[in-house]
Design an enzyme around this catalytic site. Structure first.
Site, PDB file in Angstrom:
ATOM      1  N   SER A 107      -6.836  13.822  -7.816  1.00  0.00           N
ATOM      2  CA  SER A 107      -7.733  14.565  -8.711  1.00  0.00           C
ATOM      3  C   SER A 107      -8.698  13.670  -9.459  1.00  0.00           C
ATOM      4  O   SER A 107      -9.621  14.147 -10.110  1.00  0.00           O
ATOM      5  CB  SER A 107      -6.894  15.320  -9.730  1.00  0.00           C
ATOM      6  OG  SER A 107      -6.182  14.397 -10.535  1.00  0.00           O
ATOM      7  N   GLY A 149      -7.619  11.893 -11.917  1.00  0.00           N
ATOM      8  CA  GLY A 149      -6.962  11.692 -13.212  1.00  0.00           C
ATOM      9  C   GLY A 149      -6.463  10.270 -13.380  1.00  0.00           C
ATOM     10  O   GLY A 149      -6.775   9.601 -14.362  1.00  0.00           O
ATOM     11  N   PHE A 150      -5.725   9.800 -12.393  1.00  0.00           N
ATOM     12  CA  PHE A 150      -5.151   8.457 -12.483  1.00  0.00           C
ATOM     13  C   PHE A 150      -6.235   7.404 -12.718  1.00  0.00           C
ATOM     14  O   PHE A 150      -6.102   6.522 -13.562  1.00  0.00           O
ATOM     15  CB  PHE A 150      -4.370   8.128 -11.206  1.00  0.00           C
ATOM     16  CG  PHE A 150      -3.769   6.758 -11.199  1.00  0.00           C
ATOM     17  CD1 PHE A 150      -2.553   6.513 -11.809  1.00  0.00           C
ATOM     18  CD2 PHE A 150      -4.432   5.697 -10.601  1.00  0.00           C
ATOM     19  CE1 PHE A 150      -1.999   5.243 -11.822  1.00  0.00           C
ATOM     20  CE2 PHE A 150      -3.887   4.417 -10.604  1.00  0.00           C
ATOM     21  CZ  PHE A 150      -2.669   4.196 -11.215  1.00  0.00           C
ATOM     22  N   ASP A 175      -4.687  15.693 -14.090  1.00  0.00           N
ATOM     23  CA  ASP A 175      -3.596  15.462 -15.036  1.00  0.00           C
ATOM     24  C   ASP A 175      -3.911  14.291 -15.948  1.00  0.00           C
ATOM     25  O   ASP A 175      -4.793  13.491 -15.655  1.00  0.00           O
ATOM     26  CB  ASP A 175      -2.284  15.185 -14.285  1.00  0.00           C
ATOM     27  CG  ASP A 175      -2.401  13.959 -13.377  1.00  0.00           C
ATOM     28  OD1 ASP A 175      -3.530  13.663 -12.909  1.00  0.00           O
ATOM     29  OD2 ASP A 175      -1.378  13.302 -13.124  1.00  0.00           O
ATOM     30  N   GLN A 226       4.332  15.223 -15.156  1.00  0.00           N
ATOM     31  CA  GLN A 226       4.245  14.004 -15.966  1.00  0.00           C
ATOM     32  C   GLN A 226       5.461  13.969 -16.901  1.00  0.00           C
ATOM     33  O   GLN A 226       6.391  14.728 -16.715  1.00  0.00           O
ATOM     34  CB  GLN A 226       2.919  13.974 -16.736  1.00  0.00           C
ATOM     35  CG  GLN A 226       1.691  13.765 -15.842  1.00  0.00           C
ATOM     36  CD  GLN A 226       1.599  12.340 -15.272  1.00  0.00           C
ATOM     37  OE1 GLN A 226       2.346  11.432 -15.670  1.00  0.00           O
ATOM     38  NE2 GLN A 226       0.687  12.146 -14.326  1.00  0.00           N
ATOM     39  N   GLY A 270       2.615   9.533 -12.591  1.00  0.00           N
ATOM     40  CA  GLY A 270       2.885   8.693 -13.758  1.00  0.00           C
ATOM     41  C   GLY A 270       4.055   7.759 -13.575  1.00  0.00           C
ATOM     42  O   GLY A 270       4.623   7.277 -14.553  1.00  0.00           O
ATOM     43  N   CYS A 314       8.334  -3.492  17.313  1.00  0.00           N
ATOM     44  CA  CYS A 314       7.267  -2.619  16.791  1.00  0.00           C
ATOM     45  C   CYS A 314       6.314  -2.198  17.910  1.00  0.00           C
ATOM     46  O   CYS A 314       5.829  -3.046  18.663  1.00  0.00           O
ATOM     47  CB  CYS A 314       6.508  -3.342  15.681  1.00  0.00           C
ATOM     48  SG  CYS A 314       5.140  -2.388  15.015  1.00  0.00           S
ATOM     49  N   CYS A 346       3.279  -1.111  17.640  1.00  0.00           N
ATOM     50  CA  CYS A 346       1.866  -1.052  17.227  1.00  0.00           C
ATOM     51  C   CYS A 346       0.996  -1.942  18.104  1.00  0.00           C
ATOM     52  O   CYS A 346       1.467  -2.860  18.774  1.00  0.00           O
ATOM     53  CB  CYS A 346       1.717  -1.405  15.745  1.00  0.00           C
ATOM     54  SG  CYS A 346       1.500  -3.161  15.392  1.00  0.00           S
ATOM     55  N   CYS A 386       1.351  -5.768  17.477  1.00  0.00           N
ATOM     56  CA  CYS A 386       2.579  -6.387  17.995  1.00  0.00           C
ATOM     57  C   CYS A 386       2.629  -6.370  19.520  1.00  0.00           C
ATOM     58  O   CYS A 386       3.241  -7.240  20.138  1.00  0.00           O
ATOM     59  CB  CYS A 386       3.806  -5.698  17.412  1.00  0.00           C
ATOM     60  SG  CYS A 386       3.988  -6.014  15.644  1.00  0.00           S
TER      61      CYS A 386
HETATM   62 ZN    ZN Z   1       3.526  -3.963  14.649  1.00  0.00          ZN
END
Ligand code: ZN
Length: 383
Positions: free
Chosen positions: A96, A98-99, A149, A191, A218, A306, A308, A311
């Site tokens: 949003s 807010g943070f 928020d 919150q 939060g 892995c 990916c 890798c």
């Molecule tokens: Zn990987």
């Protein structure tokens, strides 16, 4: 819940509150528990959407505050909305703002109406209110949008946190009134700082509003990890079981495992991409600095297990060379690997919940280990 959003719980752990499920959105399902990569400015830094899809990413995030400042929501809408503009056809969530505005402690003025702040881009005064945040998010067009928020800092007095928590509730009511699109799900945010009774009151009050999903906000703002675990443990079970639960800004192995054990379904964090840009690989629960001399002639992949792209095709020595040379490909490969790694971690947890092996297989992640967590850079989790 609106018909196009629903949450289906598939399995519950017999020893903890962990659960496996599916959150259905207009752009596809999200299998939970699941880590969500962060694409602050309508991109996950250094990674293309095709590469992102190969990491196993389902839902990804973008940031309202950053997109409002640059390029502005009108341009995103002109480009066909956030999905089309950035080339991601999967589920998306926007926060949003807010943070971020509450992090601008020097430049902001808070009132019941909203938050006024000076744009760090051009110094212009911007008035962000609950209505305006929802209007921007309606224009951006993500599947899930977040309530505006007030995120109190840590530490803050009980009085300050109570005022922020009550205001967050009043702002949520205004967000609900302002929300215009049935193809977007508005999540409320609990919150309450580190005050467990305030957290509980907020969770119970929000649950009555029958929103399509709920977040715990939060946390990960500098409080000790033990306190975060207590907050999540006290709050998550009070949120409706038939709705998805999202823990904002959290994405390290241990904290995700602990939160999942309390019934959390969704996580986001900038850690995998931010660490990648610092030359750090996340490997089976550890962090490796690829600048370390031991990787110079290490021709094994980052992680043999892995799947990916990094890798499957490159060695530690090659990635170490790219990091030392500050080549952009280093950050791309490490981001692909780190995102894949965190998503796989949550996928493995999901599989263990489905076969009721979570408490035995992931029990070691549920024990306190303050040394490990001090290393996790608690203050730098979000953009
Ligand atoms: Zn990987």
């Amino acid at each position: 819940m609106s018909a196009i959003f629903s949450f289906q719980s598939l399995a519950r752990c017999s020893q903890t509150k962990a659960r496996a499920g599916v959150f259905f959105t207009p752009h596809g399902p999200v299998e939970t528990p699941r880590f969500m990569p962060v694409g602050t400015l309508a991109n996950v830094k250094t990674v293309t959407p095709a590469q992102l899809q190969d990491t196993g990413a389902q839902m990804i995030l973008s940031n309202t505050y950053h997109l409002h400042l640059q390029p502005g929501e009108a341009i995103v809408a002109g480009g066909g909305g956030l999905h089309k503009f950035m080339g991601w056809n999967g589920p998306m969530l926007t926060d949003s703002g807010g943070f971020q505005v509450f992090s601008l402690s020097e430049m902001r003025k808070i009132s019941e109406e909203g938050v006024k702040f000076r744009s760090p881009h051009d110094g212009q005064i911007i008035n962000l209110t609950p209505e305006r945040s929802i209007e921007i998010q309606n224009t951006l067009g993500a599947d899930v949008i977040m309530a505006f928020d007030e995120c109190p800092p840590y530490p803050a007095t009980r009085q300050e946190v109570e005022a922020a928590t009550n205001r967050t509730y009043r702002w949520l009511e205004r967000c609900i009134m302002a929300h215009q699109r049935g193809d977007q799900a508005l999540f409320g945010i609990v919150q309450g700082g580190v005050y467990l009774d305030l957290r509980s009151q907020a969770a119970v009050a929000l649950a009555k509003l029958d929103l399509p999903g709920y977040a715990i906000g939060g946390v990960s703002v500098g409080e000790p990890p033990e306190l975060m675990a207590q907050i999540v443990k006290a709050t998550a079970p009070l949120l409706p079981p038939e709705k998805p639960r999202y823990l904002m800004g959290v994405g390290t192995y241990r904290e995700m495992a602990i939160a999942i054990a309390s019934g959390i379904d969704l996580f986001d964090c900038v850690i995998p991409t931010r660490w990648a840009r610092h030359g750090t690989a996340m490997v089976q629960g550890d962090r490796w600095n690829l600048k370390n001399a031991k990787f110079r002639e290490d021709f094994a992949p980052l992680d043999e297990t892995c799947p990916c792209y990094a890798c499957q095709n490159f060695s530690r020595a090659y990635i170490s060379h790219l990091v030392r040379s500050q080549e952009i490909l280093a950050y791309t490969l490490l981001s692909i690997h780190n995102i894949t790694e965190l998503i796989r971690f949550t996928q493995k947890i999901r599989e263990s919940i489905l076969s009721d092996r979570f408490a035995t297989e992931f029990g070691h992640w549920l024990e306190a280990d303050s040394e490990q967590r001090d290393n996790d850079n608690l203050l730098y989790r979000r953009d």
